[in-house]
Design a protein around this motif. Structure first.
Motif, short mmCIF file in Angstrom:
data_model
loop_
_atom_site.label_atom_id
_atom_site.label_comp_id
_atom_site.label_asym_id
_atom_site.label_seq_id
_atom_site.Cartn_x
_atom_site.Cartn_y
_atom_site.Cartn_z
N PHE A 62 -23.19 21.64 100.31
CA PHE A 62 -24.58 21.35 100.03
C PHE A 62 -25.42 21.64 101.27
O PHE A 62 -25.06 21.24 102.38
CB PHE A 62 -24.77 19.88 99.62
N ILE A 63 -26.53 22.36 101.08
CA ILE A 63 -27.40 22.71 102.21
C ILE A 63 -28.87 22.48 101.83
O ILE A 63 -29.25 22.60 100.66
CB ILE A 63 -27.20 24.18 102.63
N GLY A 64 -29.67 22.14 102.85
CA GLY A 64 -31.08 21.87 102.59
C GLY A 64 -31.99 22.12 103.77
O GLY A 64 -33.13 21.67 103.79
N GLY A 65 -31.47 22.82 104.79
CA GLY A 65 -32.27 23.09 105.98
C GLY A 65 -32.04 22.11 107.10
O GLY A 65 -32.42 22.35 108.24
N ASN A 66 -31.44 20.97 106.77
CA ASN A 66 -31.14 19.93 107.74
C ASN A 66 -30.04 19.06 107.13
O ASN A 66 -30.05 18.81 105.93
CB ASN A 66 -32.39 19.09 108.04
N GLU A 67 -29.10 18.63 107.96
CA GLU A 67 -28.01 17.81 107.43
C GLU A 67 -28.53 16.54 106.76
O GLU A 67 -27.91 16.01 105.84
CB GLU A 67 -27.04 17.43 108.57
N LEU A 68 -29.70 16.06 107.23
CA LEU A 68 -30.26 14.82 106.70
C LEU A 68 -31.26 15.07 105.57
O LEU A 68 -31.90 14.12 105.10
CB LEU A 68 -30.95 14.04 107.83
N SER A 69 -31.40 16.32 105.15
CA SER A 69 -32.31 16.60 104.03
C SER A 69 -31.88 15.81 102.81
O SER A 69 -30.70 15.61 102.55
CB SER A 69 -32.28 18.10 103.69
N GLU A 70 -32.87 15.38 102.04
CA GLU A 70 -32.58 14.63 100.81
C GLU A 70 -32.25 15.58 99.68
O GLU A 70 -31.25 15.42 98.99
CB GLU A 70 -33.79 13.76 100.46
#
Length: 255
Positions: A62-70
């Motif tokens: 899973f990816i979202g631009g930041n490890e902490l992305s929701e």
């Protein structure tokens, strides 16, 4: 042989429908043994898809631009690791001090961008960054030129890294007679139970990213409540019980 999964535990029908769409993408990876990637999923949806992938021995990230992305997309049967996120999503940025999250989301949807193509929107001190699917990035860059009455210039970040602002919390506590959904909404919003029930019945409140419309639904410690136009609240724990049997609970409002 089909994928092995069960969605009967999902209460929110719209949530179940969205997860089924994500499963159809996962099935392509399962049957073709080729790489597939999804649209953006919230944490609840990610958890369900991750469990299904593991149960069926499908490699998934899973990816979202930041490890902490929701909000994140998944990549199944990925060819290489670590993934180059720029192949799947882009981080866009523009300068602003007077535009908020709903303004950005509304402007993107007005452009015709589907909500599922939009990841996290990060409101920073003097700029705004947000994640979108790679296929939509160029269109947004050249067509999103104004939000509200403010002219903006959107750039695609070269490092493709989404900066997130640290969350602040307002700690609160209070007594409730039970852990019923309407009791806790009544407490955190300081309104009557009747009004709390109306808000719940009107599908204005999510519990852990699912719309729950049953006022008698029992909440658990750690539940995240998202209340439209009111913000987000985390029910942390039960800290005690009064002589009359009422629960003293601690919660936080995300600010």
């Amino acid at each position: 042989m089909s994928l092995d999964y069960n969605l009967d535990f999902i209460i929110d029908k719209s949530k179940k429908s969205n997860i089924k769409k994500a499963i159809s993408i996962l099935e392509k990876a399962y049957y073709s043994h080729q790489e597939t990637s999804s649209f953006f999923l919230d944490p609840f949806e990610q958890k369900v898809i991750d469990q299904i992938a593991k149960k069926n021995n499908i490699d998934i990230l899973f990816i979202g631009g930041n490890e902490l992305s929701e909000r994140k997309i998944f990549v199944a049967n990925f060819y290489y690791e670590p993934l180059f996120e720029g192949n799947y999503l882009k981080i866009l940025k523009f300068s602003s001090q007077n535009i908020n999250h709903p303004d950005v989301l509304g402007a993107l949807i007005h452009l015709g961008i589907d909500r599922s193509s939009i990841g996290d929107i990060s409101i920073l001190n003097d700029s705004i960054e947000f994640a979108v699917l790679d296929e939509d990035a160029a269109f947004i860059k050249y067509n999103l030129t104004k939000i509200k009455r403010e002219n903006i210039s959107v750039e695609i970040k070269e490092d493709n890294a989404l900066n997130l602002k640290d969350l602040d919390y307002l700690k609160e506590s209070g007594f409730v007679s039970s852990l019923r959904f309407d009791n806790i909404v009544s407490l955190v919003l300081n309104i009557s139970r009747t009004k709390a029930k109306n808000i719940i019945n009107s599908r204005l409140v999510k519990v852990d990213f699912q719309y729950i419309t049953d006022p008698s639904f029992m909440l658990k410690e750690g539940s995240l409540l998202s209340i439209r136009k009111e913000g987000r609240f985390i029910f942390d724990n039960i800290s005690g019980v009064s002589k009359k049997g009422n629960y003293h609970i601690e919660y936080r409002k995300i600010i």
